[in-house]
Design an enzyme around this catalytic site. Structure first.
Site, PDB file in Angstrom:
ATOM      1  CG  ASP A 258      -0.339   0.196   2.524  1.00  0.00           C
ATOM      2  OD1 ASP A 258       0.906   0.286   2.594  1.00  0.00           O
ATOM      3  OD2 ASP A 258      -1.071   0.280   3.528  1.00  0.00           O
TER       4      ASP A 258
ATOM      5  CB  CYS B  35       0.966  -2.423   4.764  1.00  0.00           C
ATOM      6  SG  CYS B  35       0.810  -3.462   6.217  1.00  0.00           S
TER       7      CYS B  35
ATOM      8  CG  HIS C 225      10.036 -25.264  12.130  1.00  0.00           C
ATOM      9  ND1 HIS C 225      10.155 -25.264  13.496  1.00  0.00           N
ATOM     10  CD2 HIS C 225      11.100 -25.947  11.657  1.00  0.00           C
ATOM     11  CE1 HIS C 225      11.252 -25.929  13.848  1.00  0.00           C
ATOM     12  NE2 HIS C 225      11.858 -26.340  12.742  1.00  0.00           N
TER      13      HIS C 225
END
Ligand code: RB5
Length: 150
Positions: free
Chosen positions: A8, A65, A98
């Site tokens: 954004d 963002c 993981h």
């Protein structure tokens, strides 16, 4: 790899830095915007990037963002997406090893450019360990009736 990237207005400066690292590592970038400093809504860009990952057009996604929080919340609503918001290299590595994270979320107002570059490098070069971790991912992935490309 083909990697989708989106941000954004809060993430646009860091997106340029991250894009350069991704291309330097030899990956193909699919830039989903935004492309100006005008105020926009981060979920719209999370949706674009996650859509490309979910359909297999891109193998991974990167979302940026201001904090990385909104992007990670929006991305993790999607059934095939495992988005990791990371601020240090250990978590970046473990999110791959993981958790097999397929989307990386970064906070442009939290991270400096040097640290962000390192996180992207670690995240893109760490393989999923599989085994017991695959079973754990399956436990929180309600994929009944959903088809993911992975
Ligand atoms: C935009 O001001 C800001 O809210 C956004 O970039 C992000 O930090 C949301 O989580």
């Amino acid at each position: 790899m083909k990697i989708a990237i989106g941000c954004d207005h809060g993430g646009i400066g860091l997106k340029a830095v991250v894009a350069a690292v991704i291309e330097e590592l030899g990956h193909t970038l699919v830039d989903q915007g935004c492309f100006s400093n005008d105020s926009v809504d981060y979920p719209d860009f999370a949706d674009k990037v996650c859509g490309l990952v979910e359909t297999g057009v891109c193998e991974r996604g990167v979302l940026i963002c201001g904090t990385g929080i909104g992007m990670s919340m929006a991305a993790n609503r999607r059934p095939c997406i495992r988005a990791a918001l990371v601020h240090e290299a250990y978590s970046a590595r473990m999110s791959r090893e993981h958790n097999d994270a397929n989307v990386l979320c970064l906070g442009a107002r939290v991270l400096g450019p040097g640290l962000a570059e390192d996180l992207v490098r670690v995240w893109l070069t760490t393989a999923f360990a599989g085994g017991r971790h695959q079973l754990r991912i399956a436990k929180f992935s309600d994929l009944e009736g959903v088809s993911c490309p992975f």
